[in-house]
Scaffold this motif. Structure first.
Motif, mmCIF file in Angstrom:
data_model
loop_
_atom_site.group_PDB
_atom_site.id
_atom_site.type_symbol
_atom_site.label_atom_id
_atom_site.label_comp_id
_atom_site.label_asym_id
_atom_site.label_seq_id
_atom_site.Cartn_x
_atom_site.Cartn_y
_atom_site.Cartn_z
ATOM 1 N N LYS A 38 42.911 42.893 38.128
ATOM 2 C CA LYS A 38 43.013 44.037 39.039
ATOM 3 C C LYS A 38 43.644 43.584 40.359
ATOM 4 C CE LYS A 38 40.042 46.951 41.813
ATOM 5 N NZ LYS A 38 39.916 46.074 42.954
ATOM 6 N N GLU A 39 43.199 42.417 40.868
ATOM 7 C CA GLU A 39 43.733 41.946 42.153
ATOM 8 C C GLU A 39 45.156 41.417 42.007
ATOM 9 O OE1 GLU A 39 42.301 42.326 45.085
ATOM 10 O OE2 GLU A 39 40.594 43.278 44.112
ATOM 11 N N ALA A 40 45.429 40.786 40.855
ATOM 12 C CA ALA A 40 46.734 40.142 40.691
ATOM 13 C C ALA A 40 47.782 41.120 40.187
ATOM 14 C CB ALA A 40 46.608 38.974 39.718
ATOM 15 N N GLY A 41 47.326 42.193 39.559
ATOM 16 C CA GLY A 41 48.200 43.114 38.849
ATOM 17 C C GLY A 41 49.475 43.545 39.554
ATOM 18 N N PRO A 42 49.371 44.104 40.775
ATOM 19 C CA PRO A 42 50.566 44.653 41.423
ATOM 20 C C PRO A 42 51.725 43.669 41.516
ATOM 21 C CG PRO A 42 48.599 45.219 42.664
ATOM 22 C CD PRO A 42 48.163 44.284 41.574
ATOM 23 N N PHE A 43 51.425 42.384 41.514
ATOM 24 C CA PHE A 43 52.464 41.360 41.600
ATOM 25 C C PHE A 43 53.449 41.498 40.435
ATOM 26 C CE2 PHE A 43 54.331 37.161 41.303
ATOM 27 C CZ PHE A 43 54.410 36.734 42.620
ATOM 28 N N ALA A 44 52.933 41.896 39.269
ATOM 29 C CA ALA A 44 53.777 41.990 38.079
ATOM 30 C C ALA A 44 54.852 43.070 38.245
ATOM 31 C CB ALA A 44 52.919 42.280 36.852
ATOM 32 N N LEU A 45 54.531 44.116 39.007
ATOM 33 C CA LEU A 45 55.512 45.189 39.224
ATOM 34 C C LEU A 45 56.493 44.785 40.317
ATOM 35 C CD1 LEU A 45 52.951 48.116 39.112
ATOM 36 C CD2 LEU A 45 54.490 47.368 37.293
ATOM 37 N N SER A 46 55.976 44.314 41.416
ATOM 38 C CA SER A 46 56.833 43.864 42.506
ATOM 39 C C SER A 46 56.150 42.687 43.189
ATOM 40 C CB SER A 46 57.048 45.015 43.495
ATOM 41 O OG SER A 46 56.992 44.562 44.820
ATOM 42 N N PRO A 47 56.756 41.542 43.300
ATOM 43 C CA PRO A 47 58.138 41.196 42.976
ATOM 44 C C PRO A 47 58.395 40.805 41.522
ATOM 45 C CG PRO A 47 57.071 39.345 44.018
ATOM 46 C CD PRO A 47 56.062 40.438 43.948
ATOM 47 N N MET A 245 46.567 23.369 41.655
ATOM 48 C CA MET A 245 46.354 24.822 41.675
ATOM 49 C C MET A 245 45.069 25.168 42.424
ATOM 50 S SD MET A 245 47.567 26.102 37.941
ATOM 51 C CE MET A 245 46.712 24.941 36.912
ATOM 52 N N THR A 246 44.025 24.398 42.133
ATOM 53 C CA THR A 246 42.743 24.697 42.768
ATOM 54 C C THR A 246 42.812 24.489 44.278
ATOM 55 O OG1 THR A 246 42.148 22.444 42.186
ATOM 56 C CG2 THR A 246 41.260 24.180 40.814
ATOM 57 N N ALA A 247 43.449 23.398 44.702
ATOM 58 C CA ALA A 247 43.546 23.119 46.137
ATOM 59 C C ALA A 247 44.330 24.217 46.836
ATOM 60 C CB ALA A 247 44.208 21.761 46.369
ATOM 61 N N THR A 248 45.355 24.725 46.154
ATOM 62 C CA THR A 248 46.165 25.793 46.744
ATOM 63 C C THR A 248 45.322 27.037 46.993
ATOM 64 O OG1 THR A 248 48.061 24.951 45.529
ATOM 65 C CG2 THR A 248 48.260 27.158 46.448
ATOM 66 N N ILE A 249 44.551 27.401 45.989
ATOM 67 C CA ILE A 249 43.704 28.588 46.163
ATOM 68 C C ILE A 249 42.714 28.350 47.305
ATOM 69 C CG2 ILE A 249 41.985 30.092 45.098
ATOM 70 C CD1 ILE A 249 43.229 29.544 42.422
ATOM 71 N N ALA A 250 42.070 27.200 47.298
ATOM 72 C CA ALA A 250 41.041 26.928 48.305
ATOM 73 C C ALA A 250 41.632 26.902 49.708
ATOM 74 C CB ALA A 250 40.357 25.598 47.986
ATOM 75 N N ALA A 251 42.813 26.299 49.847
ATOM 76 C CA ALA A 251 43.370 26.128 51.181
ATOM 77 C C ALA A 251 43.975 27.422 51.715
ATOM 78 C CB ALA A 251 44.435 25.029 51.162
ATOM 79 N N GLU A 252 44.444 28.280 50.811
ATOM 80 C CA GLU A 252 45.212 29.432 51.288
ATOM 81 C C GLU A 252 44.472 30.757 51.199
ATOM 82 O OE1 GLU A 252 48.997 29.273 49.280
ATOM 83 O OE2 GLU A 252 49.324 27.210 49.910
ATOM 84 N N MET A 253 43.452 30.827 50.345
ATOM 85 C CA MET A 253 42.804 32.124 50.136
ATOM 86 C C MET A 253 42.180 32.662 51.423
ATOM 87 S SD MET A 253 42.459 34.524 48.151
ATOM 88 C CE MET A 253 42.562 34.368 46.389
ATOM 89 N N GLY A 254 41.678 31.750 52.276
ATOM 90 C CA GLY A 254 41.019 32.205 53.488
ATOM 91 C C GLY A 254 41.938 32.931 54.446
ATOM 92 N N GLU A 255 43.217 32.605 54.377
ATOM 93 C CA GLU A 255 44.125 33.076 55.411
ATOM 94 C C GLU A 255 44.899 34.319 55.029
ATOM 95 O OE1 GLU A 255 48.671 32.322 55.326
ATOM 96 O OE2 GLU A 255 47.101 31.663 53.954
ATOM 97 N N VAL A 256 45.074 34.554 53.713
ATOM 98 C CA VAL A 256 46.022 35.594 53.319
ATOM 99 C C VAL A 256 45.544 36.987 53.682
ATOM 100 C CG1 VAL A 256 47.078 34.348 51.442
ATOM 101 C CG2 VAL A 256 45.055 35.716 51.012
ATOM 102 N N PRO A 257 46.478 37.826 54.154
ATOM 103 C CA PRO A 257 46.131 39.226 54.374
ATOM 104 C C PRO A 257 45.762 39.842 53.032
ATOM 105 C CG PRO A 257 48.236 38.686 55.396
ATOM 106 C CD PRO A 257 47.848 37.509 54.573
ATOM 107 N N PHE A 258 44.665 40.582 53.040
ATOM 108 C CA PHE A 258 44.141 41.235 51.846
ATOM 109 C C PHE A 258 45.218 42.082 51.176
ATOM 110 C CE2 PHE A 258 41.724 44.616 49.779
ATOM 111 C CZ PHE A 258 40.815 43.862 49.073
ATOM 112 N N GLY A 259 45.431 41.854 49.882
ATOM 113 C CA GLY A 259 46.355 42.710 49.151
ATOM 114 C C GLY A 259 47.829 42.353 49.274
#
Lengths: 295, 286
Positions: A38-47, A245-259
């Motif tokens: 559900k969270e990742a889905g929209p990525f498949a349409l754009s970009p 992959m895990t380090a990327t999620i951990a390091a970046e998830m905190g900062e990204v704008p929701f959605g």
């Protein structure tokens, strides 16, 4: 309400309670998959999912953002492969010793220590890596920094060793006595029996143990985040820095704008990770089942 | 039976909400204020909070870091009262806020200089902004190309969630991308540690952290594009803007600050608050 009817209802209710308790994990796994998609889905349409195939991971940029998971996949793969190269020989030999050769008193000492090793929090191992392993790697190989894939792999092998030892030991112990006794009766020595009879017979179990170990290692986050340097580069060199992959999620998830697109890309990494560990687990269980080693 | 369950549930709910208001010895209701954002500013904001709460026992201020991006995201999601940010909001973020009916108000509360640090034994004393850009975009990879010894450069950077990362990218790299071989470390102290240990290393950290690290690392002078000489980062050069890599530190609130938030912001901007800015290694705005 008659007594028998009340009993019947209680019985039904209890049954329902137990069934739902037992199926919680099934439900949770399904929900996690649903939620990730559900969270990742929209990525498949754009970009578009093609974006994930690139060889550059540059999520924050004033030019163009790149969400290629190539370097992250190769980073995880490199660290995991190196960790397994170190872990598998040590763990299997240790398992053989514990299962076949060690005296009961030795076993009493060895097994608790292996369990303690398994229970060290990964962030503590990370500190150990940063202060002890990284400087060691740096001087050993004459590098300008010890933050390398190899450093991460060594820490991960510390985490995988207990898992693989315990499961391999189970596999070795479950080899029927009849097989070992037959071998000994034919005049084979103890060592010959171990390496020619017991080990081959236990091999499926050991393969499954290694797969579960890989699953554990590939999902590990904190220790690799702390010691691998986290550069998103495509490399096969153990002495280069990698970003898993895990380090990327951990390091970046905190900062990204929701959605945002970046947020969705991180969820795709999560899906990829989950799919990998999911299949590792399924294959391991298949192997165990096929050779009748499932408990 | 149902009634009993209902009563129990209500009692439980009452107990939980009761707990929320904390120790109930004070007669005044406790107000809460949450501040989230820049890791660079956490130390400063905590110091402010400590002093502020001495004078306002009825206000409970919670401070969390995570990076400017995290703080701004929280402001947009409405999960923090004040967002502390070490960079201005990006256009993308402003659009996102607009979509969610959040109107961010920007308040400048201090200034910070980003200091370039290298190993103490590195013979290089200063770099131009151009050289810094070439180094961090991976076009210069050996210290001898910028007047140092023949040592490969070890690039160290903050993670991309850091406000310092984005500021550095915008103002030093001229919006180009970081070299992919830069090692991204999770915090400023990890950077300082690595620079102190690795001869070829270079990193960027806040002025306060460089002051704390003192002799374990060496601070470089930076020569801006239109400057005749390199300038060392000091309080004066950062405030006047003579030091090229300096930046304002912001608070963001949604619309006009609430009364509690306003009280806190007023305190931060007061002479006492600005004195704390100086003590924590940043540069006062007034």
């Amino acid at each position: 309400m008659s007594r028998s009817r009340r009993l019947f209802i209680t019985d039904k209710a209890m049954r329902l309670l137990l069934v739902s308790a037992a199926s919680t994990s099934v439900l949770v796994v399904c929900l996690i998959f649903l939620f990730l998609f559900k969270e990742a889905g929209p990525f498949a349409l754009s970009p578009g999912l093609g974006k994930l195939l690139g060889s550059q991971w540059i999520p924050v940029s004033f030019q163009e953002e790149h969400f290629g998971v190539g370097p992250l996949l190769s980073g995880s793969a490199l660290v995991t492969a190196l960790a397994m190269l170190v872990t598998v020989p040590i763990s299997v030999l240790a398992a053989i010793y514990i299962a076949e050769i060690a005296r009961p008193a030795e076993r009493e000492v060895l097994k608790p220590f292996i369990e303690i090793l398994a229970s060290i929090p990964s962030v503590v191992l990370g500190f150990f890596g940063l202060l002890v392993v990284a400087p060691l790697i740096k001087t050993l190989f004459g590098l300008n920094t010890g933050l390398t894939a190899l450093t991460g792999a060594l820490l991960l092998s510390l985490m995988a060793i207990p898992t693989i030892i315990s499961l391999s030991e189970d596999a070795l112990v479950s080899v029927p006595y009849a097989l070992k006794n037959a071998s000994l009766a034919l005049g084979a020595s103890h060592l010959q029996t171990i390496f020619r009879v017991t080990l081959p017979a236990a091999l499926p179990g050991i393969v499954a143990a290694v797969m579960l170990g890989i699953g554990r290692v590939i999902g590990e986050t904190m220790a690799v985040l702390m010691v691998t340097g986290n550069s998103a580069i495509l490399t096969a060199s153990p002495l280069a820095s990698v970003r898993t992959m895990t380090a990327t999620i951990a390091a970046e998830m905190g900062e990204v704008p929701f959605g945002s697109v970046h947020y969705q890309a991180l969820f795709w990494i999560g899906i990829i990770l989950l799919v990998i560990t999911f299949f590792l687990n399924i294959i391991a269980q298949r192997v165990l089942k096929k050779y009748g080693m499932m408990k | 039976m149902k009634k009993v369950a209902l009563t129990l549930g209500l009692l439980l709910a009452a107990a939980i909400t009761g707990c929320d208001s904390g120790p109930s010895q004070q007669s005044a209701p406790v107000q809460t204020l949450s501040i989230k954002g820049s890791d660079t500013m956490v130390h400063l904001v905590s110091s402010w909070t400590e002093e502020f709460m001495k004078a306002h026992a009825d206000i409970d201020v919670s401070v969390t870091g995570g990076g400017s991006g995290t703080g701004i995201a929280s402001l947009i999601n409405g999960t923090t009262d004040i967002c502390a940010a070490s960079r201005g909001m990006k256009e993308k973020e402003q659009n996102m806020a607009k979509e969610r009916n959040i109107s961010p108000v920007e308040i400048s509360v201090a200034r910070d200089g980003i200091v370039m640090v290298v190993h103490p034994e590195n013979p290089v004393n200063s770099l131009t902004i151009d050289q810094l850009r070439l180094i961090y975009t991976g076009k210069v990879t050996n210290w001898k190309e910028v007047g140092g010894s023949d040592t490969p450069i070890l690039l160290l950077s903050r993670e991309s969630s850091s406000g310092t990362f984005v500021f550095f990218q915008e103002h030093v790299l001229n919006k180009e991308d970081f070299s992919s071989s830069a090692r991204l470390l999770a915090g400023t102290s990890a950077l300082v540690q690595s620079v102190a240990a690795d001869r070829g290393a270079i990193a960027y950290v806040g002025l306060g952290f460089a002051a704390e690290a003192k002799t374990s690392v060496k601070t470089l002078g930076v020569q801006g594009a239109d400057q005749p000489n390199p300038v060392l980062p000091t309080e004066e050069t950062v405030r006047s803007g003579a030091y090229a890599v300096s930046r304002p530190l912001f608070f963001y609130t949604n619309g006009t600050p609430t009364k509690t938030a306003q009280q806190f912001i007023d305190f931060c901007l007061s002479p006492a608050g600005q004195q704390i800015v100086r003590e924590t290694g940043y540069v006062p705005v007034s």
